[in-house]
Structure formats: C-alpha cells, structure tokens
Design a protein around this motif. Structure first.
Motif, PDB file in Angstrom:
ATOM      1  N   TRP A 163     -30.013 -75.042  59.257  1.00 59.87           N
ATOM      2  CA  TRP A 163     -31.424 -75.413  59.439  1.00 59.87           C
ATOM      3  C   TRP A 163     -32.058 -74.573  60.547  1.00 59.87           C
ATOM      4  N   ASP A 164     -31.295 -74.260  61.570  1.00 61.79           N
ATOM      5  CA  ASP A 164     -31.835 -73.450  62.659  1.00 61.79           C
ATOM      6  C   ASP A 164     -31.728 -71.970  62.254  1.00 61.79           C
ATOM      7  N   PRO A 165     -32.864 -71.260  62.209  1.00 60.60           N
ATOM      8  CA  PRO A 165     -32.841 -69.894  61.661  1.00 60.60           C
ATOM      9  C   PRO A 165     -31.905 -68.957  62.428  1.00 60.60           C
ATOM     10  N   GLU A 166     -31.839 -69.109  63.727  1.00 62.75           N
ATOM     11  CA  GLU A 166     -30.989 -68.209  64.499  1.00 62.75           C
ATOM     12  C   GLU A 166     -29.504 -68.487  64.221  1.00 62.75           C
ATOM     13  N   PHE A 167     -29.148 -69.760  64.224  1.00 63.63           N
ATOM     14  CA  PHE A 167     -27.765 -70.118  63.882  1.00 63.63           C
ATOM     15  C   PHE A 167     -27.443 -69.616  62.466  1.00 63.63           C
ATOM     16  N   ARG A 168     -28.408 -69.814  61.577  1.00 65.25           N
ATOM     17  CA  ARG A 168     -28.175 -69.444  60.178  1.00 65.25           C
ATOM     18  C   ARG A 168     -27.851 -67.953  60.044  1.00 65.25           C
ATOM     19  N   SER A 169     -28.507 -67.127  60.858  1.00 68.20           N
ATOM     20  CA  SER A 169     -28.241 -65.694  60.738  1.00 68.20           C
ATOM     21  C   SER A 169     -26.777 -65.406  61.065  1.00 68.20           C
ATOM     22  N   PHE A 170     -26.191 -66.171  61.980  1.00 64.82           N
ATOM     23  CA  PHE A 170     -24.761 -65.973  62.281  1.00 64.82           C
ATOM     24  C   PHE A 170     -23.879 -66.590  61.195  1.00 64.82           C
ATOM     25  N   VAL A 171     -24.320 -67.710  60.647  1.00 62.91           N
ATOM     26  CA  VAL A 171     -23.573 -68.298  59.532  1.00 62.91           C
ATOM     27  C   VAL A 171     -23.469 -67.251  58.414  1.00 62.91           C
ATOM     28  N   GLU A 172     -24.593 -66.577  58.147  1.00 61.17           N
ATOM     29  CA  GLU A 172     -24.589 -65.554  57.082  1.00 61.17           C
ATOM     30  C   GLU A 172     -23.652 -64.407  57.426  1.00 61.17           C
ATOM     31  N   LYS A 173     -23.728 -63.934  58.667  1.00 62.30           N
ATOM     32  CA  LYS A 173     -22.846 -62.825  59.081  1.00 62.30           C
ATOM     33  C   LYS A 173     -21.382 -63.225  58.926  1.00 62.30           C
ATOM     34  N   PHE A 174     -21.045 -64.408  59.371  1.00 61.59           N
ATOM     35  CA  PHE A 174     -19.636 -64.834  59.339  1.00 61.59           C
ATOM     36  C   PHE A 174     -19.170 -65.104  57.906  1.00 61.59           C
ATOM     37  N   GLN A 216     -20.067 -63.491  55.409  1.00 54.22           N
ATOM     38  CA  GLN A 216     -19.831 -62.180  54.788  1.00 54.22           C
ATOM     39  C   GLN A 216     -18.630 -61.451  55.371  1.00 54.22           C
ATOM     40  N   ASP A 217     -18.341 -61.713  56.627  1.00 48.42           N
ATOM     41  CA  ASP A 217     -17.369 -60.884  57.333  1.00 48.42           C
ATOM     42  C   ASP A 217     -16.365 -61.756  58.100  1.00 48.42           C
ATOM     43  N   GLY A 218     -15.269 -62.033  57.451  1.00 43.66           N
ATOM     44  CA  GLY A 218     -14.240 -62.895  58.047  1.00 43.66           C
ATOM     45  C   GLY A 218     -13.627 -62.300  59.309  1.00 43.66           C
ATOM     46  N   GLN A 219     -13.548 -60.978  59.369  1.00 44.49           N
ATOM     47  CA  GLN A 219     -12.973 -60.332  60.557  1.00 44.49           C
ATOM     48  C   GLN A 219     -13.880 -60.525  61.769  1.00 44.49           C
ATOM     49  N   LEU A 220     -15.173 -60.392  61.513  1.00 41.88           N
ATOM     50  CA  LEU A 220     -16.136 -60.606  62.599  1.00 41.88           C
ATOM     51  C   LEU A 220     -16.004 -62.038  63.128  1.00 41.88           C
ATOM     52  N   LEU A 221     -15.901 -62.974  62.203  1.00 43.51           N
ATOM     53  CA  LEU A 221     -15.724 -64.371  62.610  1.00 43.51           C
ATOM     54  C   LEU A 221     -14.483 -64.504  63.490  1.00 43.51           C
ATOM     55  N   GLN A 222     -13.393 -63.926  63.057  1.00 47.74           N
ATOM     56  CA  GLN A 222     -12.138 -64.020  63.826  1.00 47.74           C
ATOM     57  C   GLN A 222     -12.358 -63.575  65.274  1.00 47.74           C
ATOM     58  N   THR A 223     -12.992 -62.426  65.425  1.00 49.72           N
ATOM     59  CA  THR A 223     -13.148 -61.866  66.773  1.00 49.72           C
ATOM     60  C   THR A 223     -14.032 -62.750  67.635  1.00 49.72           C
ATOM     61  N   VAL A 224     -15.157 -63.153  67.089  1.00 51.77           N
ATOM     62  CA  VAL A 224     -16.089 -63.959  67.880  1.00 51.77           C
ATOM     63  C   VAL A 224     -15.480 -65.334  68.165  1.00 51.77           C
ATOM     64  N   PHE A 225     -14.779 -65.864  67.183  1.00 61.65           N
ATOM     65  CA  PHE A 225     -14.150 -67.175  67.375  1.00 61.65           C
ATOM     66  C   PHE A 225     -13.150 -67.122  68.528  1.00 61.65           C
ATOM     67  N   VAL A 226     -12.301 -66.098  68.523  1.00 60.81           N
ATOM     68  CA  VAL A 226     -11.262 -66.005  69.552  1.00 60.81           C
ATOM     69  C   VAL A 226     -11.903 -65.879  70.944  1.00 60.81           C
ATOM     70  N   GLU A 227     -12.976 -65.112  71.037  1.00 61.39           N
ATOM     71  CA  GLU A 227     -13.681 -65.010  72.329  1.00 61.39           C
ATOM     72  C   GLU A 227     -14.195 -66.372  72.788  1.00 61.39           C
ATOM     73  N   GLY A 228     -14.880 -67.045  71.870  1.00 65.25           N
ATOM     74  CA  GLY A 228     -15.478 -68.337  72.226  1.00 65.25           C
ATOM     75  C   GLY A 228     -14.426 -69.373  72.558  1.00 65.25           C
ATOM     76  N   TRP A 229     -13.410 -69.450  71.734  1.00 60.38           N
ATOM     77  CA  TRP A 229     -12.352 -70.447  71.937  1.00 60.38           C
ATOM     78  C   TRP A 229     -11.646 -70.199  73.280  1.00 60.38           C
ATOM     79  N   SER A 230     -11.257 -68.951  73.510  1.00 61.31           N
ATOM     80  CA  SER A 230     -10.520 -68.644  74.734  1.00 61.31           C
ATOM     81  C   SER A 230     -11.372 -68.965  75.958  1.00 61.31           C
TER      82      SER A 230
END
Ligand code: HEM
Length: 690
Positions: A648-659, A661-675
């Motif tokens: 619903w939030d357009p900015e969040f949605r743009s990242f939902v779309e990126k992730f 499409q790109d599972g590797q990108l998700l992996q990298t950003v996830f690991v940064e955020g989680w750590s």
C-alpha cells in the motif's frame, strides 16, 4: 545512509533520498566506540568519541565546568541575568531540551540537540531559550566538535544546579547532534504527528503524545486549558510526567527542585520586547517570556526546599499578575518571611496541594531536605540521561553507577560457550535429529519459529532512545512474554531449552535466541550472518511496550521503521524472514500464507503480495491485525494489513517489486538489516546508532 555497503549504493537513489526525508538519523553511519559491556565508558576526566557527524576528540569536564561557572555570573547586555546568575535560565534550557522525551516511542529528549531548530525552538514554551543558546555559543566554539550541543546543554543545566548548591548525581555524556530538527516533527505540530496520533483539542492531547498541549514541554502553567483551578491541573501534571517516564515522587521532586531556582517572566501586559522603556526595554526586569511574573522562593539562586515550605506555609490566593495572567500569591493576612515579598506560584504549582499523593510528598520534602536531595538528584539525572539509553552508552568521567531506569544488565561471563558446538546442536534440531520436548505439537520444521523468536526478541529495539533489543532476552520475562504478538514464543523457548541446559556457563538465552534464528536462516539458504556473541540475560527490567496506537497499518509500518532506525529497503527486506503459516496458526497467531516452502529463504513472500488481489475478511487476529484473503488466482492465501502495508505504501512497494524480481538483492539487503538489528543493542557494534 545506514550501511556502508555495495548494496546500499545500489539502492542509493531511493534509499538515501527517503531516509533523509523519513529520519535524519539515518543519514550517516555513527558508530559507537567499542566499549566493553557493563563498564562506564572512559576513565579520567575525559570523554571521547568518534562518529561521522563530526563529534571527535575529548572534553575535559573539569575545565568545561570552570568555563560555565564563569559564564553563569557574567551578565551580557543583550540578555542580562536575574539575581546575578544565568544558572536558573540554563536549568530551564536543559529541562526543556530533555523534557520533550516520551516513553511511548522514545522520541524527544536532548540527544540530537534539536532544541536549536524548528519545530522545537518555535514552541511557545521555549520562548527566549534562543538567548540561552546564544550565551553558550562561545563555550561551544571553544570545545568545538568534541562537545555536542546535546551534551553541552545537559551538562550546563547540571552544572548550574551544582553551582547554586543543588544535589547532582553525575553526568552521562555521549549525545550526538542532529543536522536539523526533523526528528522532532513527530512531536508536533506537524503532519507526521497528526498521522501518528491526532490531538483534536490542543490542551487535551493524550499519550503517545507527551504533553497535553503541543508546544508545551509540560502542562499549562495556568491550569487545564488555562482555567486556574489547581484541582483540574492535577491530571494534566500526572499524565504529562507519566508520558515522560516519571512517577509521582519524581514529578514532585522535579517540579519543586527546579522551581527552587529562578523566576517567571511577565513584566507587563504588552508582551515580549515591549515592557519598560529605555535601554532595558524588554530585557532584565522588563523581560516577558511566559507572561507570569514572580519567584517561588526568597533565595532563587540558592538550593533550598523552600518551594515546598512556602507551598504549605502560605494561603495561596488567585490574582491577576502584571502580565495579565492568573497567578497565586500569599493571602493578605499571611505573615511573610523577610525575603518572601515576591513569592508567587503558578496554578500547576498550587495543584501539588490538591492531590493526596502529591501533598504527602510536598510535606515530606518540606520536612526533610535530605529526602528531597536524594530524589531530586536521581530524578534530574533520569530526566537528562533517559534518551541516551542504557548506562553502557554513557561516556565521560562523571558517569554514576547504572540506575534502574537504564535497565542495567548483569556483567557478561568471563568465557563464552563454544558457539560452533551450539550451532551443531541447533542444526540437529533443524534436521530432525534431536529429541525435542513436546515434539510434534509445533510441526516438524523449527527453523521458521527460531527466526520468529529472534526477530520478536530483537525487534523491540528503538534507535530513538536505544532501549529494547535482543540483549537481556526479556522476551522470557513479564510483561514482554505476555504481549499478544509473542503468543507461543514460550513454546519455542521450550524447544531451545535442551540446548540451553547443555551449556550451563557461557551461553545466555539472549545469545541462544539470536544464534538459533541465524542458524535457521543459514540452514534455509540465507547468506552467512556472522553471529556476534556476548549478550547476557536480564533478571528484571522492561523493554519498551508495543506501540498499539496507530490509526492504520501503513502509518504503523512507516513509524515502526523510523523508531527502529531502518531504511525502507532494510525494513521491507526483513519482512521476508522465514515464517511458517501452519506453525503460526498452531501457536494462535492467525492464518497467514507467506510461502509454500517454509524451509527455504526466498522472495516468495513478495511475489505472493504482488501477484494476488486481496479482499478484506471479517477476521481480526488476536493482535488486532485485519485479515485479507486472495481472490482469483490459485489456492486462497491469507495475509494481514501489516503485510499489505508493504504494497500500500508506494515507497515500500518499490522495494517489494525489486526484491520479488531479484532474490540475490533481497539476500544481501536482508543480511545487512538482520545483522544490524541483532547487534543494535551491543555497545560497540551498533550499525543503527544515531
Ligand atoms: C521557569 C512552569 C516544571 C525549572 C518556569 C516558568 C514557567 C514554568 C511558566 C517561567 C518561564 C519564564 O517566564 O521565564 C513550569 C510548569 C512545570 C514546570 C508548569 C510542571 C508542572 C519544571 C521542572 C523544572 C523547572 C521539572 C526543572 C527540574 C524551571 C526553572 C525556571 C522555570 C529553573 C526558571 C527559569 C529562569 O529563571 O529563567 N517554569 N515548570 N520547571 N522552570 Fe518550570
């Protein structure tokens, strides 16, 4: 930007822009010094730090105190001091800088030094405090980048109390300055504040907002909504100080200890700058700040308990002060002490006589100055240190022992467990090779539950005041274990208890919870998470309570992101953590269908969010989340409004779309955020630090 990494650069165009709009704290990485837990930071008379916002080097607090003491008694023509001292004026500055703190979300406070900027500087209550800041400019210039404005203001107020004979517990340094006042916008008045929590009638604002009146640090001095009825003022005082984290004892000690000093300013009815004539027009005895006029005691630059003595001694009578506002003075029939000719009270002072608990405390402090000194010193230290966070973050040579409000943790064990061995034990559970207490009740695969437990434990962290987080493992204790969102987490702890008991020394619950989450994520295919151990288990203390006051899920998501200190990219990525719908349903968390493969870390969640059409159902989960059902494609799936806020939030949605499409990108950003989140509350490892 939150993380200095390649992926952050990849996302830079959106992330940087939005981070700055959302929360100025995220503009740059600000590492805390590496300090051992449980130890006040630095010895000697020096405190030092190093961060990207330009606060570097060290400050000799003894020398700073000397400079300030001289400043207090040197009157400047542009704003002459009262009673030969700026001390009371600086106490008011430190109080107003710190008194904006609110427990609801940890926002406000003097860390950041945002009283120098709009909106705070323009609040009615902060009238003329620009002069106090101007008086401090030469000292700031002398110490430069080594001394933040937040530290300078808080230390100056504390030194002022000491210089006039008042009790002081110590000083916790370590505040870092913001570049602008944006982080105070949620305090109001602003559109952000309106979205988080409205205050339809200014003067009757309620929690999570701090004061009853936006723009006031505390309560209306003239009484509730300006009606000079002391009885009506009592609930305002109680709620405002409670929102600030203060109990009745702290409230009464602070008000009367503060008003032991100084005076109110409201020389005439004409308003600021207009009273009097000639060279001292509008300044000195002609100053107009609040529009009230008078002093609380006969000795306004000397520490006494006379505020309480005077409250009890005289018969306070309502009258119109020279500034045209309702005030209270002793009755004509009262026999005044020699130096009490000008003593006056505000409605909010007289209110302390009109509540049984407050009155008892007023009597105690009037009779026992030692009790006041003990309580005032403690309460003042709490007032000015609360937003710095746990005691381990305090820097400088005057840091007192950890106080209860700082939620102190025990010292870490001398030797930590062999985490590789712990990992192996956890892996056995994940592969079904370990005997599990109550096995079967939760289903076969525990990885999703371990991740959920680690997330729930760590996600209490708030960048706003550095409270919460996985360290302490307070998710085992009341009240946190009983929060609606933590339903079933006790069962997951039970599963882990076999591992815990195998390592009686050197393995805390807090480390085990985080490690179990990380082993599970790696087992499910996440990139390595680089576990850092050394957490300890709390025996008491509370993490911040859940924020349940949002008007809708999108506001909740955006605000949670800010309070935790995340960029939109990292906040969205973390939502992809493993979650098993069937296990969550068994735990009573409501049916959600994130993925068909709970044992694989993937971007399925984002695909599911995007590729379905969602229609509301009548179901509301125990945690208040509204449930939505997919309509049209394949098997029906269920999510909540908290999930849908991400599209619903357009900015969040743009990242939902990126992730998606790109599972590797998700992996990298996830690991940064989680750590970053898992070590956010470990001093010296904090990537999220402001
Ligand atoms: C001054 C109200 C709590 C310390 C004032 C003024 C008002 C006021 C109206 C006069 C400002 C001016 O015209 O210059 C209140 C109310 C409070 C409260 C309604 C809460 C119910 C506190 C606390 C402290 C404090 C908690 C500190 C611990 C001071 C000091 C001054 C002052 C030192 C004198 C400033 C000077 O001499 O320039 N207060 N106050 N106040 N307040 Fe408070």
């Amino acid at each position: 930007m939150l993380f200095a990494s390649s992926i952050a650069l990849l996302l830079a165009s959106t992330a940087v822009h939005t981070a700055s709009a959302a929360c100025p704290h995220m503009l740059s990485r600000r590492d805390a010094r590496v300090l051992p837990q449980g130890h006040p930071a630095v010895d000697g008379s020096i405190f030092a730090r190093d961060n990207a916002q330009g606060v570097q080097g060290s400050v000799d607090l003894n020398s700073l105190e000397k400079d300030l003491t001289k400043l207090f008694t040197t009157s400047q023509p542009f704003w002459p001091h009262d009673f030969d001292s700026y001390g009371p004026f600086f106490i008011r500055l430190a109080w107003h800088c710190n008194g904006s703190y609110r427990v609801s979300d940890g926002r406000g406070g003097c860390d950041g030094g945002r009283i120098r900027f709009a909106p705070e500087l323009t609040w009615a209550d902060n009238a003329n405090l620009d002069k106090a800041l101007k008086l401090l400019e030469p000292v700031k210039a002398k110490y430069g980048a080594a001394l933040s404005w937040g530290d300078l203001i808080s230390f100056t107020g504390t030194t002022a109390i000491k210089s006039m004979g008042g009790p002081v517990l110590g000083f916790c340094g370590g505040r870092k300055d913001d570049q602008n006042g944006d982080a105070s916008l949620p305090l109001g008045p602003s559109a952000q504040q309106q979205a988080i929590h409205e205050c339809p009638i200014n003067g009757e604002c309620t929690a999570p907002l701090g004061p009853t009146t936006i723009g006031l640090i505390y309560v209306n001095p003239a009484g509730h909504m300006g009606v000079p009825n002391p009885v009506g003022s009592v609930p305002d005082i109680r709620s405002t100080f409670k929102n600030m984290g203060m109990d009745d004892r702290e409230t009464v000690a602070l008000i009367g200890g503060g008003h032991a000093f100084g005076k109110t300013h409201g020389a005439c009815k004409l308003g600021p700058g207009k009273c009097g004539s000639g060279p001292d027009k509008g300044i000195g005895r002609n100053a107009f700040t609040s529009g009230f006029e008078g002093q609380w005691t006969g000795t306004p630059t000397r520490w006494t308990n006379d505020y309480y003595v005077n409250l009890l001694k005289y018969n306070w009578t309502l009258f119109e002060g020279p500034g045209g506002n309702p005030q209270w003075k002793p009755a004509a029939t009262d026999k005044l002490d020699a130096d009490d000719a000008h003593v006056r009270m505000l409605t909010a002072d007289v209110a302390l006589l009109h509540d049984p608990v407050y009155l008892k405390l007023v009597k105690e402090y009037a009779a026992d100055v030692k009790s006041l000194e003990n309580d005032f010193a403690r309460s003042w230290y709490k007032l000015v240190s609360r937003d710095v966070g746990p005691a381990t973050r305090c820097q400088g040579s005057r840091v007192p022992p950890p106080q209860p409000f700082q939620n102190p943790l025990p010292a870490p064990p001398a030797k930590l467990a062999n985490f590789d061995a712990v990992r192996a034990d956890l892996a056995k559970i994940l592969t079904g090779k370990a005997a599990i207490p109550g096995d079967g009740a939760l289903g076969q695969y525990y990885g999703a539950l371990f991740v959920e437990l680690a997330w729930r434990s760590a996600a209490t962290f708030r960048i706003t005041d550095h409270f919460g987080g996985a360290n302490g493992a307070r998710i085992r204790l009341s009240p946190e274990k009983d929060y609606a969102d933590n339903v079933g987490m006790d069962k997951v702890l039970e599963v882990l208890s076999a591992v815990k008991s195998k390592y009686p020394d050197g393995l805390s619950w807090a480390d085990l919870i985080v490690l179990a989450g990380e082993v599970a994520l790696e087992h499910a295919g996440s990139k390595p998470l680089h576990f850092i151990g050394g957490r300890v288990d709390a025996v008491d203390g509370e993490n911040p309570a859940p924020r349940t006051y949002y008007s809708n899920a999108t506001v909740a998501a955006r605000d949670t992101m800010q309070v935790m200190g995340f960029t939109p990219a990292h906040y969205v990525a973390l939502a992809a953590r493993l979650r098993s719908p069937s296990q969550q349903a068994r735990l009573g968390l409501g049916a959600k269908t994130y993925t068909s493969h709970v044992d694989a870390f993937s971007n399925d969640y984002f695909k599911i969010l995007l590729q379905n059409h969602w229609v509301p159902t009548d179901v509301v989960s125990k945690t208040g989340a509204k449930q939505y059902k997919s309509d049209g494609y394949g098997e029906p799936r269920f999510v909540t409004d908290a999930d849908l806020a991400l599209i619903w939030d357009p900015e969040f949605r743009s990242f939902v779309e990126k992730f998606a499409q790109d599972g590797q990108l998700l992996q990298t950003v996830f690991v940064e955020g989680w750590s970053a989140l898992m070590k956010a509350d470990l001093v010296g490892h904090n990537d999220l630090a402001m």
